[in-house]
Design an enzyme around this catalytic site. Structure first.
Site, mmCIF file in Angstrom:
data_model
loop_
_atom_site.group_PDB
_atom_site.id
_atom_site.type_symbol
_atom_site.label_atom_id
_atom_site.label_comp_id
_atom_site.label_asym_id
_atom_site.label_seq_id
_atom_site.Cartn_x
_atom_site.Cartn_y
_atom_site.Cartn_z
ATOM 1 N N PHE A 186 0.823 -1.204 0.000
ATOM 2 C CA PHE A 186 0.000 0.000 0.000
ATOM 3 C C PHE A 186 0.865 1.267 0.000
ATOM 4 O O PHE A 186 2.048 1.223 0.336
ATOM 5 C CB PHE A 186 -0.927 0.010 1.225
ATOM 6 C CG PHE A 186 -2.036 -1.007 1.126
ATOM 7 C CD1 PHE A 186 -3.273 -0.664 0.597
ATOM 8 C CD2 PHE A 186 -1.829 -2.320 1.524
ATOM 9 C CE1 PHE A 186 -4.285 -1.604 0.487
ATOM 10 C CE2 PHE A 186 -2.836 -3.272 1.414
ATOM 11 C CZ PHE A 186 -4.069 -2.916 0.898
ATOM 12 N N CYS A 187 0.233 2.378 -0.339
ATOM 13 C CA CYS A 187 0.855 3.695 -0.396
ATOM 14 C C CYS A 187 1.516 4.037 0.951
ATOM 15 O O CYS A 187 0.906 3.795 1.991
ATOM 16 C CB CYS A 187 -0.202 4.734 -0.728
ATOM 17 S SG CYS A 187 0.355 6.443 -0.678
ATOM 18 N N PRO A 188 2.708 4.596 0.989
ATOM 19 C CA PRO A 188 3.554 4.978 -0.153
ATOM 20 C C PRO A 188 4.614 3.937 -0.509
ATOM 21 O O PRO A 188 5.665 4.294 -1.046
ATOM 22 C CB PRO A 188 4.203 6.270 0.327
ATOM 23 C CG PRO A 188 4.409 6.020 1.799
ATOM 24 C CD PRO A 188 3.262 5.138 2.250
ATOM 25 N N GLY A 189 4.345 2.651 -0.205
ATOM 26 C CA GLY A 189 5.334 1.600 -0.448
ATOM 27 C C GLY A 189 5.858 1.563 -1.879
ATOM 28 O O GLY A 189 7.082 1.598 -2.097
ATOM 29 N N ASP B 207 -2.029 -0.954 -6.018
ATOM 30 C CA ASP B 207 -2.552 0.137 -5.200
ATOM 31 C C ASP B 207 -2.973 1.303 -6.109
ATOM 32 O O ASP B 207 -2.122 1.932 -6.745
ATOM 33 C CB ASP B 207 -1.461 0.580 -4.215
ATOM 34 C CG ASP B 207 -1.921 1.718 -3.323
ATOM 35 O OD1 ASP B 207 -2.991 1.594 -2.716
ATOM 36 O OD2 ASP B 207 -1.215 2.733 -3.251
#
Lengths: 76, 130
Positions: A13-16, A40
């Protein structure tokens, strides 16, 4: 000589996905292309925004079977 | 200080607030913003190396997030430093209250900072509190 690498950030998920892209860009040479795979939705719009802001090139962005493919070229 | 500076004051020990603070710090830092983070009050305990306790969720979102592949807040803060222009400081007052020394804290943290210096460095930039 330029190269292309793929970052598989599916399921993250963000910001991954963005952070994984940036880590790869740091190590890449100017002209290299990096393709980020992400499931995502937020990252699919956030990554192009970041590319525009910092001045790299967005080569392409496309969705295929729920996976976003964002291709970036290191510009500087 | 230019407007391209962002100061983040973290006082909460909830998972959601720690996560959001780390997200803002990391994305800001890798986008050309100079970021400083001050970890104080309930947040600092989660940066003491000997503390293995994870922060609790304050709501349903935090509980749901805990089971997903969300980048951990400590990892994001470390990336903010390594990949961008960020400094993560422990609050010297919080360290005094907890009886914590700099060597007890996560090694990626910068030197302890007092509130006066933090506020001085925040002048002219944006300041967010979590």
């Amino acid at each position: 000589m330029t190269s292309k690498q793929v970052i598989d950030a599916r399921g993250t998920f963000c910001p991954g996905p963005l952070m994984e892209l940036i880590a790869a860009i740091k190590l890449a040479a100017v002209g290299d292309e990096i393709e980020v795979l992400s499931t995502d939705e937020g990252s699919a719009s956030d990554i192009p925004e970041w590319i525009h802001k910092v001045g790299h090139d967005l080569v392409s962005t496309a969705s295929d079977a729920g996976v976003w493919h964002v291709v970036v070229r290191k510009a500087k | 200080m230019s407007s391209n500076k962002l100061s983040i004051l973290v006082v909460s020990g909830s998972l959601e607030r720690l996560q959001m603070a780390a997200m803002v710090a990391s994305v800001g830092a890798v986008s050309g913003t100079q970021v400083q983070v001050l970890l104080s009050m309930n947040s600092l305990q989660y940066f003491v190396r000997a503390n293995t306790q994870e922060p609790g969720a304050e709501g349903n979102f935090g509980r749901t997030m805990a089971g997903k592949k969300v980048p951990p807040f400590k990892q994001l803060l470390q990336q903010a430093m390594e990949l961008g222009d960020a400094k993560i400081h422990p609050c010297s007052m919080a360290m005094d209250v907890l009886g914590t020394k700099a060597e007890d804290l996560e090694p990626f943290l910068a030197r302890p900072l007092g509130l006066t210096r933090f506020l001085t460095d925040s002048v002219g930039g944006q300041l967010l509190t979590f």
